[in-house]
Design an enzyme around this catalytic site. Structure first.
Site, PDB file in Angstrom:
ATOM      1  N   CYS A  19       0.876  -1.183   0.000  1.00  0.00           N
ATOM      2  CA  CYS A  19       0.000   0.000   0.000  1.00  0.00           C
ATOM      3  C   CYS A  19       0.909   1.227   0.000  1.00  0.00           C
ATOM      4  O   CYS A  19       2.082   1.125  -0.371  1.00  0.00           O
ATOM      5  CB  CYS A  19      -0.978  -0.025   1.174  1.00  0.00           C
ATOM      6  SG  CYS A  19      -0.178   0.051   2.798  1.00  0.00           S
ATOM      7  N   ASN A  21       2.340   1.431   4.372  1.00  0.00           N
ATOM      8  CA  ASN A  21       2.645   0.167   5.071  1.00  0.00           C
ATOM      9  C   ASN A  21       2.342   0.266   6.581  1.00  0.00           C
ATOM     10  O   ASN A  21       3.013  -0.352   7.398  1.00  0.00           O
ATOM     11  CB  ASN A  21       4.098  -0.284   4.828  1.00  0.00           C
ATOM     12  CG  ASN A  21       4.403  -1.723   5.264  1.00  0.00           C
ATOM     13  OD1 ASN A  21       5.515  -2.040   5.653  1.00  0.00           O
ATOM     14  ND2 ASN A  21       3.434  -2.600   5.192  1.00  0.00           N
ATOM     15  N   CYS A  28      -1.385   0.793   7.416  1.00  0.00           N
ATOM     16  CA  CYS A  28      -2.819   0.479   7.545  1.00  0.00           C
ATOM     17  C   CYS A  28      -3.208  -0.757   6.734  1.00  0.00           C
ATOM     18  O   CYS A  28      -3.463  -1.833   7.293  1.00  0.00           O
ATOM     19  CB  CYS A  28      -3.686   1.665   7.102  1.00  0.00           C
ATOM     20  SG  CYS A  28      -3.455   3.160   8.100  1.00  0.00           S
ATOM     21  N   ARG A  29      -3.262  -0.601   5.414  1.00  0.00           N
ATOM     22  CA  ARG A  29      -3.826  -1.683   4.602  1.00  0.00           C
ATOM     23  C   ARG A  29      -2.900  -2.884   4.432  1.00  0.00           C
ATOM     24  O   ARG A  29      -3.304  -4.025   4.682  1.00  0.00           O
ATOM     25  CB  ARG A  29      -4.241  -1.137   3.229  1.00  0.00           C
ATOM     26  CG  ARG A  29      -5.419  -0.197   3.305  1.00  0.00           C
ATOM     27  CD  ARG A  29      -5.598   0.583   2.040  1.00  0.00           C
ATOM     28  NE  ARG A  29      -4.463   1.504   1.841  1.00  0.00           N
ATOM     29  CZ  ARG A  29      -4.253   2.221   0.761  1.00  0.00           C
ATOM     30  NH1 ARG A  29      -5.083   2.111  -0.264  1.00  0.00           N
ATOM     31  NH2 ARG A  29      -3.221   3.034   0.678  1.00  0.00           N
ATOM     32  N   SER A  30      -1.653  -2.656   3.979  1.00  0.00           N
ATOM     33  CA  SER A  30      -0.812  -3.828   3.691  1.00  0.00           C
ATOM     34  C   SER A  30      -0.407  -4.628   4.936  1.00  0.00           C
ATOM     35  O   SER A  30      -0.335  -5.858   4.862  1.00  0.00           O
ATOM     36  CB  SER A  30       0.392  -3.473   2.812  1.00  0.00           C
ATOM     37  OG  SER A  30       1.237  -2.526   3.410  1.00  0.00           O
ATOM     38  N   ASP A  48      -8.113   3.543   1.134  1.00  0.00           N
ATOM     39  CA  ASP A  48      -7.229   4.024   2.192  1.00  0.00           C
ATOM     40  C   ASP A  48      -8.064   4.507   3.388  1.00  0.00           C
ATOM     41  O   ASP A  48      -8.853   5.433   3.249  1.00  0.00           O
ATOM     42  CB  ASP A  48      -6.406   5.185   1.614  1.00  0.00           C
ATOM     43  CG  ASP A  48      -5.357   5.691   2.573  1.00  0.00           C
ATOM     44  OD1 ASP A  48      -5.315   5.216   3.725  1.00  0.00           O
ATOM     45  OD2 ASP A  48      -4.568   6.558   2.156  1.00  0.00           O
TER      46      ASP A  48
END
Ligand code: 4NP
Length: 148
Positions: free
Chosen positions: A8, A11, A13-15, A116
């Site tokens: 993301c 690195n 939140c999402r990934s 996001d």
């Protein structure tokens, strides 16, 4: 062993959520897959995941607390068999960083983005977990040899 890198922007939140969900769900599925995550940017390198992502993960049995952010490096394109991006902006940034060599990145969700949540609220972090679980089920089916 298949090696998968989730990517993301930051690195945090999402990934890292994708990495933590993947680790649990691949193990549950009995699949030997090595997972990691990285950001296209270095803004948060060395930092733990966002506390809101850690909390959302923990609520569903996914532990993100030991993860630390890092920026993607050129060697990742040859180290990983699959490089899966959270959104289309990540995919564009990855294409530029790849420079035509190594693994070609793709979206984690075949035809959708993981939005996001950074400037959002708890529901946005919850949505990341939900999309991570849905996408991982599809990825597991694909790795087992079925249709995606
Ligand atoms: P991520 O979320 O890409 O899912 O880790 C973000 C984290 C940090 C920022 C943006 C998105 N930021 O602008 O610092």
């Amino acid at each position: 062993m298949t090696r998968i890198l989730f990517v993301c922007l930051g690195n945090i939140c999402r990934s890292p959520t994708l990495e933590a969900v993947a680790r649990v769900e691949f193990a549950r599925a009995g699949l030997a897959v090595a997972v990691d995550s990285a950001g296209t940017a270095d803004y948060h390198a060395g930092q733990p995941p966002d506390r809101r992502s850690i909390a959302a993960g923990a609520a569903h049995g996914y532990d993100l607390s030991a993860l630390r952010a890092r920026q993607i490096v050129a060697a990742d394109f040859t180290r990983f068999d699959r490089i899966l991006a959270a959104d289309r902006a990540n995919l564009r940034d990855l294409a530029a960083l790849r420079g035509g060599r190594g693994t070609q990145p793709a979206l984690f969700l075949p035809d959708a983005e993981v939005p996001d949540p950074y400037y959002g609220g708890p529901a946005d972090f919850e949505r990341v977990i939900e999309l991570a679980r849905t996408g991982m089920a599809a990825l597991i089916a694909e790795l087992r040899g079925g249709p995606r």
